[in-house]
Design an enzyme around this catalytic site. Structure first.
Site, short mmCIF file in Angstrom:
data_model
loop_
_atom_site.label_atom_id
_atom_site.label_comp_id
_atom_site.label_asym_id
_atom_site.label_seq_id
_atom_site.Cartn_x
_atom_site.Cartn_y
_atom_site.Cartn_z
N SER A 120 0.81 -1.21 0.00
CA SER A 120 0.00 0.00 0.00
C SER A 120 0.84 1.26 0.00
CB SER A 120 -0.97 0.02 1.19
OG SER A 120 -0.53 -0.75 2.24
N HIS A 176 -2.06 -2.50 -6.59
CA HIS A 176 -2.61 -2.14 -5.28
C HIS A 176 -4.14 -2.11 -5.32
CE1 HIS A 176 -3.08 1.02 -1.90
NE2 HIS A 176 -3.19 -0.21 -1.42
N GLU A 225 -4.46 0.53 -8.30
CA GLU A 225 -3.32 1.36 -8.69
C GLU A 225 -2.27 0.42 -9.27
OE1 GLU A 225 -3.14 5.15 -5.63
OE2 GLU A 225 -2.50 3.23 -4.82
N ASN A 273 -3.21 6.61 -0.98
CA ASN A 273 -2.81 6.62 0.42
C ASN A 273 -2.04 7.87 0.84
OD1 ASN A 273 -4.16 4.36 1.12
ND2 ASN A 273 -2.45 2.97 0.82
N1 CAA Z 1 -16.91 -8.09 0.74
C1 CAA Z 1 -17.77 -8.17 -0.29
N2 CAA Z 1 -18.79 -7.30 -0.46
C2 CAA Z 1 -18.97 -6.35 0.48
C3 CAA Z 1 -18.13 -6.23 1.60
C4 CAA Z 1 -17.04 -7.16 1.70
N3 CAA Z 1 -16.17 -7.13 2.72
N4 CAA Z 1 -18.55 -5.19 2.35
C5 CAA Z 1 -19.63 -4.68 1.73
N5 CAA Z 1 -19.90 -5.37 0.61
C6 CAA Z 1 -20.99 -5.11 -0.36
C7 CAA Z 1 -22.32 -5.40 0.25
O1 CAA Z 1 -22.67 -6.77 0.11
C8 CAA Z 1 -23.24 -4.50 -0.57
O2 CAA Z 1 -23.50 -5.08 -1.84
P1 CAA Z 1 -24.86 -4.75 -2.66
O3 CAA Z 1 -24.79 -3.31 -3.05
O4 CAA Z 1 -24.77 -5.67 -3.82
O5 CAA Z 1 -25.98 -5.06 -1.73
C9 CAA Z 1 -22.34 -3.27 -0.85
O6 CAA Z 1 -20.99 -3.71 -0.66
C10 CAA Z 1 -22.65 -2.13 0.11
O7 CAA Z 1 -22.52 -2.64 1.43
P2 CAA Z 1 -23.46 -2.25 2.65
O8 CAA Z 1 -24.79 -1.79 2.13
O9 CAA Z 1 -23.43 -3.38 3.62
O10 CAA Z 1 -22.69 -1.08 3.40
P3 CAA Z 1 -22.23 0.34 2.90
O11 CAA Z 1 -23.26 0.99 2.03
O12 CAA Z 1 -21.75 1.02 4.11
O13 CAA Z 1 -20.97 0.06 1.94
C11 CAA Z 1 -18.65 -0.03 1.78
C12 CAA Z 1 -19.87 -0.64 2.40
C13 CAA Z 1 -18.72 -0.15 0.25
C14 CAA Z 1 -17.43 -0.79 2.28
C15 CAA Z 1 -18.61 1.48 2.17
O14 CAA Z 1 -18.69 1.58 3.54
C16 CAA Z 1 -17.36 2.19 1.68
O15 CAA Z 1 -17.25 2.56 0.53
N6 CAA Z 1 -16.42 2.37 2.59
C17 CAA Z 1 -15.14 3.01 2.26
C18 CAA Z 1 -14.20 1.97 1.75
C19 CAA Z 1 -12.88 2.54 1.39
O16 CAA Z 1 -12.66 3.73 1.33
N7 CAA Z 1 -11.94 1.65 1.13
C20 CAA Z 1 -10.60 2.01 0.80
C21 CAA Z 1 -9.74 1.87 1.99
S1 CAA Z 1 -8.09 2.31 1.61
C22 CAA Z 1 -7.40 0.88 1.11
O17 CAA Z 1 -7.94 -0.17 1.11
C23 CAA Z 1 -6.01 1.00 0.61
C24 CAA Z 1 -4.93 0.81 1.54
O18 CAA Z 1 -3.88 0.47 1.10
C25 CAA Z 1 -5.04 1.11 2.96
#
Ligand code: CAA
Length: 280
Positions: free
Chosen positions: A117, A138, A150, A188
């Site tokens: 990351s 990434h 990425e 990041n």
């Molecule tokens: N695995 C598979 N599917 C998942 C999941 C998981 N772990 N978590 C959620 N989902 C799916 C759900 O099943 C749902 O699908 P449908 O639309 O088909 O029903 C969809 O995602 C939306 O989920 P929820 O309705 O339960 O919850 P939500 O609306 O809060 O969305 C989320 C969940 C998409 C994770 C949202 O909270 C979000 O976008 N969060 C931010 C995530 C983010 O920014 N990630 C990047 C982090 S940085 C990184 O990863 C890089 C690094 O190097 C650190």
């Protein structure tokens, strides 16, 4: 490309394996821990079952995908892979050891991708048998949902390798963004200092954790607040990224907040340990 290996059956490794198997590739998930491999298979199966329940996938397809997923704790099983994606702990020495350890099972055509990351692709590739075949790939958490990959080139990455990985990312249903190696890449470098700042706002007593997150959701239209996002990423990973940014740029604006360090020292790492800025 027919068979891809994924090293590390943690949250990221499982997500990457799932999307690659869904795109029609055979996937070998390798981990030294049997328990992690079993967990990973269960998580992927659960995710696919949810898709079936939501009528986004039929049962037949689910079974086919599961058949394309192979778990192994034998490194030799990665020999048949044209691409091996390393998704182990975010630590340079561990990643280098893994890449070095692949020397006897790869050939001059095997592509090695790292899901780091924020670490240097050039440094990771320096210990590879074929450095020009090493690239950054990434993914974002949760991998089955997040569209971005990425694709990061190190100083030695072969342009042909870059093209193959850009194409593969699209085949896996992702949108790749090409990145010239730089600390933290694009996302990041912007995202993690924001989380670090939110921790500072909390430590200063400006608002509660709940209200900080509510403010950023409602005021900046973020899907989840920065503290919940830190918990999702893992506070250990968040700290590791801040430390990399600080070390690489030498700029104090990237100093990890003492509260972030304290949380990690306490073992409050976020979702994966059941406690971070929130309880799970
Ligand atoms: N695995 C598979 N599917 C998942 C999941 C998981 N772990 N978590 C959620 N989902 C799916 C759900 O099943 C749902 O699908 P449908 O639309 O088909 O029903 C969809 O995602 C939306 O989920 P929820 O309705 O339960 O919850 P939500 O609306 O809060 O969305 C989320 C969940 C998409 C994770 C949202 O909270 C979000 O976008 N969060 C931010 C995530 C983010 O920014 N990630 C990047 C982090 S940085 C990184 O990863 C890089 C690094 O190097 C650190």
């Amino acid at each position: 490309m027919k068979t891809v290996g994924v090293i590390g059956a943690g949250v990221m490794g499982s997500g990457i394996s799932q999307v690659l198997a869904q795109s029609g590739l055979e996937v070998v998930i390798y981990d030294i821990s049997e328990a992690s491999l079993e967990n990973s298979r269960k998580t992927i199966e659960k995710n696919l079952t949810k898709l079936v329940e939501k009528e986004k996938m039929d049962v037949e397809n689910k079974e086919k995908i599961l058949k394309r997923l192979h778990t192994s704790n034998e490194k030799q099983d990665l020999k048949k892979c044209q691409l091996i994606i390393e998704a182990a702990t975010e630590n340079m020495e561990i990643k280098k050891k893994i890449i070095q350890g692949l020397a006897d099972i790869i050939n001059e055509n095997t592509i090695l991708a790292t899901n780091t990351s924020s670490l240097s692709i050039t440094e990771i590739s320096s210990v590879a048998k074929y450095p020009s075949n090493v690239i950054g790939m990434h993914f974002f958490n949760p991998v089955p949902v997040m569209k971005l990959v990425e694709v990061i080139t190190g100083i030695q990455t072969d342009p042909k390798v870059k093209e193959i990985i850009l194409e593969l990312s699209k085949k896996a249903g992702k949108t790749p963004v090409l990145v010239e190696e730089a600390p933290g890449f694009v996302v990041n470098r912007i995202l993690v200092p924001m989380i670090n700042e939110a921790i500072g706002v909390l430590a200063d007593g400006v608002a509660t954790a709940h209200d900080i997150d509510e403010a950023m959701k409602l005021g900046a239209n973020h899907p989840i607040g920065p503290l919940a996002l830190g918990d999702l990423i893992g506070l250990d990973v968040t700290l590791a990224i801040m430390e990399t940014l600080l070390e690489e740029f030498g700029d104090s604006k990237y100093r990890p907040h003492p509260l972030l360090k304290k949380m990690v020292r306490a073992g409050y790492l976020g979702r994966k340990t059941g406690r971070g800025f929130f309880q799970y």
